[in-house]
Write an enzyme that holds these catalytic residues in place. Sequence first.
Site, short mmCIF file in Angstrom:
data_model
loop_
_atom_site.label_atom_id
_atom_site.label_comp_id
_atom_site.label_asym_id
_atom_site.label_seq_id
_atom_site.Cartn_x
_atom_site.Cartn_y
_atom_site.Cartn_z
N ARG A 25 12.35 24.60 9.44
CA ARG A 25 12.32 26.00 9.88
C ARG A 25 11.81 26.91 8.75
O ARG A 25 11.00 27.81 8.98
CB ARG A 25 13.76 26.41 10.27
CG ARG A 25 13.90 27.85 10.55
CD ARG A 25 15.33 28.25 10.90
NE ARG A 25 15.25 29.38 11.78
CZ ARG A 25 15.67 29.40 13.03
NH1 ARG A 25 16.26 28.36 13.55
NH2 ARG A 25 15.52 30.46 13.76
N ASP A 45 22.52 28.93 1.97
CA ASP A 45 23.06 29.66 3.13
C ASP A 45 23.68 28.70 4.13
O ASP A 45 24.01 29.08 5.25
CB ASP A 45 21.99 30.55 3.78
CG ASP A 45 20.82 29.77 4.34
OD1 ASP A 45 20.83 28.52 4.31
OD2 ASP A 45 19.86 30.42 4.83
N ILE A 81 17.81 26.97 2.02
CA ILE A 81 17.79 28.17 2.88
C ILE A 81 17.30 27.73 4.26
O ILE A 81 16.26 27.06 4.34
CB ILE A 81 16.75 29.22 2.40
CG1 ILE A 81 16.88 29.54 0.91
CG2 ILE A 81 16.82 30.49 3.22
CD1 ILE A 81 15.72 30.42 0.42
N HIS A 82 18.02 28.07 5.31
CA HIS A 82 17.50 27.78 6.64
C HIS A 82 18.02 28.67 7.75
O HIS A 82 17.53 28.60 8.87
CB HIS A 82 17.77 26.31 7.02
CG HIS A 82 19.19 26.09 7.42
ND1 HIS A 82 20.20 25.90 6.51
CD2 HIS A 82 19.79 26.07 8.64
CE1 HIS A 82 21.34 25.76 7.15
NE2 HIS A 82 21.13 25.86 8.44
N ARG A 83 19.01 29.51 7.45
CA ARG A 83 19.58 30.35 8.51
C ARG A 83 18.52 31.27 9.11
O ARG A 83 17.70 31.83 8.37
CB ARG A 83 20.67 31.25 7.94
CG ARG A 83 21.87 30.51 7.49
CD ARG A 83 22.78 30.19 8.63
NE ARG A 83 23.84 29.35 8.12
CZ ARG A 83 24.67 28.64 8.86
NH1 ARG A 83 24.55 28.66 10.17
NH2 ARG A 83 25.60 27.91 8.31
#
Length: 352
Positions: free
Chosen positions: A235, A278, A202-204
């Site tokens: 992030r 994502d 997950i990083h969006r």
Amino acid sequence: MNVLSVVGARPQFVKLKPVSTALRARGLAETVVHTGQHYDYEMSAAFFEELELPAPDVHLGTPPGPTSAQCGFMIARLGEVIADARPDVVLVFGDTTSTLAGAVAGRYAGVRVAHVEAGMRSFVRTMPEEINRVATDRLSDVLFTASADADRHLAREGRPDAVNVGDVMLDVVRLVGPRTADPPALLREYGLAPGGYALATIHRAANTDDPARLAALLALLGGLGLPVVLPLHPRTRKAAEAAGLDALLAAPALHVTPPLPYVATIALARHARRVFTDSGGLQKEAFYVGTPCTTLRDETEWVETVALGWNVLAGADAAVARASLALPPPPPVDNPYGDGHAALKIAAHLAG
Ligand code: UD1
């Protein structure tokens, strides 16, 4: 013919690999500029080493900061680099801040701009990547696309001249394929068996910057009923720490790791029961190594993977995500993203 390639973020180092190899094999001169957008060892240098990429000729050292500040810094510095190197074409990749900065600086300098992975659209106008894609395509002289869907988007926007070469990321997966045949050592360390775990990322911004959404996603992954290997993007780590979500990250089912090298990531995807992500890149990589994917977004640019039954859009819906684990294996299909020789076609086109 002198090509100036602009990269800066992790997926761009992967995309650079086959393109740089093909350009050089064709005798084209290449100057590689690293903007410095990604700077941690695991996010940058590790990829140059493992993929044996040419060391960047210029490193801009862009300081971390808000997107607009980073973009402005990159454009200013790239303007100087382009004036110095006098390339015939500026080559940009994908949809990051570094992509847009390269396109703007190239155009301001009066140099032709070519965009690899043009025409992708999520139609979510608030998404930074969508802003970068739309603006970069608008500025680019040469549009290299990876799918028929991308060609259609560009034609609708008044650009019927896209050059469909297929996906350069398929080139790279093919290249490292033999190195992913065995399950990665990491699995043994965690006591996991091939097919007995999921790989998740997950990083969006849309998933990390809203603490409630990030909490929902981490709870979803921790509650899949299957062990999950979760390499954490810087992030996401920063956002989880700031939101006090350490307890969710400590869920017994989650094996949290630092960002992983490329080959280990592809091997983990290949031997996983399913991928939850994502990331645009990992959605495709899962498809290329024959592992079904559940996308933790409400939309995807890689719509063919969904249409072909290899990808399920779950957003942050835990019930949809859990149900996707019980789906029957998707059917074998022809690859809609080309034949794994995208970079050769790019080099041939640029060589004229
Ligand atoms: C960027 C791209 C995204 C791509 C992703 C791949 C943009 C707008 N987004 O997102 O499309 O999918 O790369 O990873 O360009 N950070 C570190 N160390 C690093 C890299 C980043 O600590 O090596 C931190 C940054 O300081 C920042 C955060 O992580 O606080 C986000 O980094 P940033 O480069 O803004 O965007 P990504 O989320 O990585």
